[in-house]
Design an enzyme around this catalytic site. Structure first.
Site, mmCIF file in Angstrom:
data_model
loop_
_atom_site.group_PDB
_atom_site.id
_atom_site.type_symbol
_atom_site.label_atom_id
_atom_site.label_comp_id
_atom_site.label_asym_id
_atom_site.label_seq_id
_atom_site.Cartn_x
_atom_site.Cartn_y
_atom_site.Cartn_z
ATOM 1 N N GLY A 6 -12.859 89.519 38.732
ATOM 2 C CA GLY A 6 -14.388 89.341 37.777
ATOM 3 C C GLY A 6 -14.818 89.289 39.785
ATOM 4 C CB ILE A 29 -7.897 86.427 44.181
ATOM 5 C CG1 ILE A 29 -5.577 85.555 44.446
ATOM 6 C CG2 ILE A 29 -7.871 87.096 44.439
ATOM 7 C CD1 ILE A 29 -5.425 86.988 43.206
ATOM 8 C CB VAL A 86 -14.702 92.339 47.974
ATOM 9 C CG1 VAL A 86 -15.401 93.706 47.574
ATOM 10 C CG2 VAL A 86 -13.981 93.591 49.644
ATOM 11 C CB ALA A 120 -26.775 98.133 50.098
ATOM 12 C CE LYS A 172 -30.079 101.114 50.166
ATOM 13 N NZ LYS A 172 -28.820 101.408 49.709
HETATM 14 P P1 FAD Z 1 -13.393 92.641 43.778
HETATM 15 O O1 FAD Z 1 -14.272 92.209 44.701
HETATM 16 O O2 FAD Z 1 -11.812 92.621 44.761
HETATM 17 O O3 FAD Z 1 -12.781 91.587 42.699
HETATM 18 C C1 FAD Z 1 -11.459 91.256 42.237
HETATM 19 C C2 FAD Z 1 -10.936 90.358 41.789
HETATM 20 O O4 FAD Z 1 -10.174 91.056 40.722
HETATM 21 C C3 FAD Z 1 -12.171 89.555 41.943
HETATM 22 O O5 FAD Z 1 -11.721 88.178 41.229
HETATM 23 C C4 FAD Z 1 -10.445 88.828 42.297
HETATM 24 O O6 FAD Z 1 -10.285 87.571 41.834
HETATM 25 C C5 FAD Z 1 -9.599 89.152 40.963
HETATM 26 N N1 FAD Z 1 -7.836 89.067 41.073
HETATM 27 C C6 FAD Z 1 -7.429 89.732 42.242
HETATM 28 N N2 FAD Z 1 -5.784 90.201 41.979
HETATM 29 C C7 FAD Z 1 -6.165 88.903 41.111
HETATM 30 C C8 FAD Z 1 -4.710 88.520 40.717
HETATM 31 N N3 FAD Z 1 -3.615 88.667 41.088
HETATM 32 N N4 FAD Z 1 -5.358 87.397 39.895
HETATM 33 C C9 FAD Z 1 -6.246 87.058 38.982
HETATM 34 N N5 FAD Z 1 -7.105 87.696 39.385
HETATM 35 C C10 FAD Z 1 -7.141 88.757 40.372
HETATM 36 N N6 FAD Z 1 -20.487 98.633 47.431
HETATM 37 C C11 FAD Z 1 -22.158 99.454 47.307
HETATM 38 O O7 FAD Z 1 -22.054 99.923 45.983
HETATM 39 N N7 FAD Z 1 -23.304 98.880 48.130
HETATM 40 C C12 FAD Z 1 -22.797 98.873 49.099
HETATM 41 O O8 FAD Z 1 -23.116 98.289 50.234
HETATM 42 C C13 FAD Z 1 -21.043 98.644 49.175
HETATM 43 N N8 FAD Z 1 -20.738 97.729 51.056
HETATM 44 C C14 FAD Z 1 -19.589 98.216 50.929
HETATM 45 C C15 FAD Z 1 -18.724 97.700 52.274
HETATM 46 C C16 FAD Z 1 -17.512 97.500 52.667
HETATM 47 C C17 FAD Z 1 -17.067 96.931 53.282
HETATM 48 C C18 FAD Z 1 -16.593 97.274 51.202
HETATM 49 C C19 FAD Z 1 -15.512 97.270 51.032
HETATM 50 C C20 FAD Z 1 -16.856 97.819 50.188
HETATM 51 C C21 FAD Z 1 -18.540 97.787 50.001
HETATM 52 N N9 FAD Z 1 -18.970 98.104 48.718
HETATM 53 C C22 FAD Z 1 -20.566 98.436 48.253
HETATM 54 C C23 FAD Z 1 -18.109 98.537 47.360
HETATM 55 C C24 FAD Z 1 -18.014 97.555 46.913
HETATM 56 O O9 FAD Z 1 -18.314 96.262 47.606
HETATM 57 C C25 FAD Z 1 -17.276 96.884 45.516
HETATM 58 O O10 FAD Z 1 -17.674 97.930 44.889
HETATM 59 C C26 FAD Z 1 -18.012 95.971 44.643
HETATM 60 O O11 FAD Z 1 -17.671 94.319 45.227
HETATM 61 C C27 FAD Z 1 -16.866 96.233 43.308
HETATM 62 O O12 FAD Z 1 -15.663 95.181 43.691
HETATM 63 P P2 FAD Z 1 -14.464 94.742 42.727
HETATM 64 O O13 FAD Z 1 -15.215 93.991 41.502
HETATM 65 O O14 FAD Z 1 -13.574 95.807 41.815
HETATM 66 O O15 FAD Z 1 -12.890 94.011 43.472
#
Ligand code: FAD
Length: 504
Positions: free
Chosen positions: A22, A51, A54, A59, A87
Site C-alpha cells: 500500500g 513495514i 519507501v 516529484a 512543478k
Molecule cells: P513502497 O512505497 O515501498 O511500498 C511497498 C508497500 O508494500 C508498503 O505498503 C509495504 O508496507 C508493503 N509491504 C512490503 N512487504 C510487505 C509484507 N511482507 N507484508 C505486507 N506488506 C508489505 N518517483 C517519482 O516519481 N518521483 C520522485 O521524485 C521519486 N523519488 C525517489 C527517490 C528515491 C531515493 C527513491 C528510492 C525512489 C523515488 N521515486 C520517485 C520512486 C517512488 O518512491 C516509488 O515509485 C513510489 O513511492 C512507489 O513505491 P511502491 O509503492 O512501489 O513501494
C-alpha cells in the site's frame, strides 16, 4: 500453449484481485481499478504499517494530471490534502560543469516549422548573434526561474506537482475505499503458488489469514515479494549505465518561498534533490556506493541543507534495472517491485500510472491470455528503455572532470540507441521522438543543449530566413513570454490562495 502446457482455454475468469502493498503504487492501482471496474471486481489491498513505505517519491511529471482526470479528482482538494505545490520542470545545477546550470522544463520552446524544429532557427540565431539562451523562448522555463505560476486559460502552462508521498497514499486510500476496496492490515509471511500451474493461489498473513485471489498485483516495493521472491522473475541490472544505487533522504523546514520546480544539484559523486512542498521541503542525495559510503553521503547532504532538519537522514538502497517480465502467470508487478531507474527525471510514479492503465486496457476479465501478457511485457520494456536512455544521457554528456565519479560517467559506453541520438543531434541538430516515448523532442533538446552538446549545423529552412526576419521571429516569441511572466503572480501566493492546505 504456455510453458506448463496449459492453453488459454484453461484460463479462469478474473474476479478477485489482491493488491499486495500500500505505497504510492498499491493505492494508485487500487484507485484506478476500483473506479474503473470496482462494481464487477472484488478488490483487496494488503499492507503492513509495521513495514511502512519507501517514504520518498514526491516529484511528478505532467502526465499525473491525466491520471487524476481518469479518477475525476478535484485538483484543489488533492493539492490541499497532499500539501502539494506546482512543478514546471527540473533545474539542473552543476551538471554540465560546476557552476553551470540549465532547466529541463515541461514547456515547449519556440515554434517549430514542419521541416525543422525551433532549435534549428535558434541555432542560426546564435550564429548570427541574434538569439538569447534557448530557454528564453519557453514560457514554463522562464516562469519557473521567476518563481511565478498561474493556470493560464488560453496559452496554458504545462505543469505537474510536488506532493507529500505519505499523504498522497492516504488520499488515494480514502478514494479507493469509497469505491469498495477492502484494506487488510498485516504482514505477508507466505505466498502460496499452485504446484502445477505455478499461479499464485493466496497470500498468508502473520495473523494466520489466507487471502485468495485470481490476479495478484505485486506492489511490495523493492523486495518484489511475489514477482521476485516467489515467481523468481529475474532482474535486468543496469548499474553499468546508472551508477547510483543509494540515496539518503531528509526533510527540512521551508526556508523562503517555494520555487515551482525541482532542484537537482550535482555533487562530486552524485546529486541532491530539493522538493518544496507547502509544509516542508523534501531533500536527498542520490549517490553511487562505488564512490562514496553512506556516512560521507550523509555528511554531504547535511552540509547542503537549507532549513532545520525535521528528521534524521535515512539511507535507502536500490538496484537500477528492470524485471525481465512485469506480468508473469497471474501476477503483475507495478511500482518499485517492477524496476527502478533512479529518481533523476521523476519518472517512477509515471511508470506506475502507465502500468495500471496498460493493465486496464488488457484486463483479463475472461481469464489470462498469454498474448495479452506478452503484449503487456513488451510495451512495458520498450517504454522504460527510452526513459533509461534519457536518464543516462545526463551522466554521459558532461564536461565535469573534477571527480572519479564524473570521469567514469563521461567515459562509459552507453546503449547504442542513446549513442545514436547523441550523434544525430551533435552532427545535425535533429531529434526524433520514438513512437510511445514519454520524453518528446523538446525534452531531449533541452537536456542535450543543457549538458553541453552544441549541434554542428542547422536545417536549411533556417537559412531561408534573412537576419531581419529571424530577429523579428525570435524577439516576438521572447517578448510574448516576458510579458506573460511579468503578469503572473508568485507561485507561493498562487498556491496559497488556490489550495492552501490550511484551508481544508
Ligand atoms: P513502497 O512505497 O515501498 O511500498 C511497498 C508497500 O508494500 C508498503 O505498503 C509495504 O508496507 C508493503 N509491504 C512490503 N512487504 C510487505 C509484507 N511482507 N507484508 C505486507 N506488506 C508489505 N518517483 C517519482 O516519481 N518521483 C520522485 O521524485 C521519486 N523519488 C525517489 C527517490 C528515491 C531515493 C527513491 C528510492 C525512489 C523515488 N521515486 C520517485 C520512486 C517512488 O518512491 C516509488 O515509485 C513510489 O513511492 C512507489 O513505491 P511502491 O509503492 O512501489 O513501494
Amino acid at each position: 500453449m504456455n510453458e506448463q502446457g496449459h492453453t488459454d482455454r484453461d484460463a479462469k475468469p478474473i474476479q478477485r484481485i489482491v493488491i499486495a502493498g500500500g505505497g504510492t503504487a498499491g493505492w494508485m492501482v487500487a484507485a484506478l481499478m476500483s473506479k474503473t471496474l470496482g462494481k464487477s471486481l472484488d478488490i483487496k489491498l494488503v499492507e503492513s504499517d509495521e513495514i511502512g513505505t519507501v517514504g520518498v517519491g514526491e516529484a511528478t511529471i505532467p502526465t499525473l494530471l491525466t491520471f487524476h482526470e481518469l479518477l475525476e479528482i478535484n485538483e484543489q482538494e488533492f493539492m490541499a490534502a497532499t500539501q502539494a505545490t506546482f512543478k514546471l520542470g527540473i533545474g539542473f545545477e552543476n551538471w554540465r560543469n560546476v557552476n553551470e546550470n540549465y532547466v529541463h522544463s515541461f514547456g515547449t520552446t519556440g515554434t517549430d516549422h514542419w521541416t525543422a524544429g525551433f532549435q534549428h532557427f535558434w541555432h542560426k540565431g546564435r550564429e548570427r548573434n541574434l538569439a538569447g539562451d534557448y530557454g528564453d523562448y519557453c514560457l514554463e522555463l522562464k516562469a519557473a526561474l521567476a518563481g511565478r505560476f498561474a493556470h493560464l486559460p488560453r496559452t496554458g502552462m504545462n505543469y505537474a506537482f510536488h506532493l507529500d508521498a505519505t499523504l498522497y497514499a492516504k488520499f488515494l486510500r480514502k478514494f479507493s475505499e469509497g469505491f469498495g476496496v477492502q484494506r487488510v492490515e498485516g504482514k505477508i509471511v507466505q505466498v502460496k503458488a499452485d504446484a502445477d500451474s505455478g499461479h499464485i493461489r493466496s497470500i498468508k498473513l502473520d495473523s494466520g489469514a489466507d487471502i485468495e485471489g485470481d490476479l495478484f498485483i505485486d506492489c511490495t516495493g523493492f523486495r518484489g515479494l511475489l514477482i521476485g521472491e516467489t515467481l523468481k522473475v529475474p532482474y535486468q541490472d543496469w548499474s553499468h549505465w546508472l551508477f547510483n544505487d543509494s540515496a539518503v533522504a531528509a526533510q527540512t523546514e521551508s526556508v523562503g518561498e517555494a520555487v515551482p520546480y525541482t532542484r537537482s544539484i550535482a555533487h562530486a559523486s552524485g546529486w541532491q534533490w530539493r522538493i518544496p512542498l507547502q509544509h516542508r521541503v523534501g531533500n536527498g542525495l542520490v549517490y553511487s556506493s562505488r564512490y562514496i559510503d553512506d556516512e560521507q553521503a550523509k555528511t554531504t547532504l547535511m552540509a547542503h541543507l537549507q532549513g532545520q532538519p525535521l528528521m534524521q537522514p535515512r539511507v535507502l538502497k536500490f538496484r537500477p534495472g528492470q524485471r525481465h517480465k512485469t506480468w508473469h502467470k497471474n501476477c503483475v508487478a507495478i511500482g518499485l517491485s517492477s524496476g527502478f531507474i533512479e529518481p533523476l527525471e521523476s519518472t517512477s510514479i509515471h511508470l506506475i500510472q502507465r502500468g495500471i492503465i496498460r493493465l486496464m486496457r488488457l484486463f483479463p476479465v475472461r481469464g489470462i491470455c498469454q498474448a495479452d501478457v506478452d503484449e503487456y511485457n513488451q510495451q512495458t520494456l520498450d517504454e522504460i528503455e527510452h526513459i533509461r536512455d534519457f536518464v543516462v544521457l545526463h551522466y554521459k554528456v558532461t564536461n565535469r572532470t573534477d571527480s572519479p565519479y564524473w570521469n567514469a560517467c563521461r567515459s562509459m559506453e552507453v546503449p547504442a540507441s542513446l549513442q545514436h541520438r547523441i550523434n544525430l543531434f551533435r552532427e545535425t541538430g535533429r531529434v526524433f521522438r520514438v513512437p510511445n516515448e514519454l520524453f518528446a523532442e523538446n525534452s531531449w533538446i533541452q537536456v542535450m543543449l543543457g549538458q553541453g552538446i552544441t549541434p554542428k549545423q542547422h536545417h536549411q529552412s533556417a537559412d531561408l530566413m534573412g537576419d531581419a526576419e529571424l530577429s523579428r521571429f525570435l524577439n516576438g516569441i521572447k517578448a510574448n513570454i516576458d510579458r506573460t511572466v511579468a503578469q503572473l503572480p508568485t507561485h507561493q501566493a498562487y498556491f496559497q490562495q488556490y489550495c492552501g492546505a490550511a484551508k481544508v
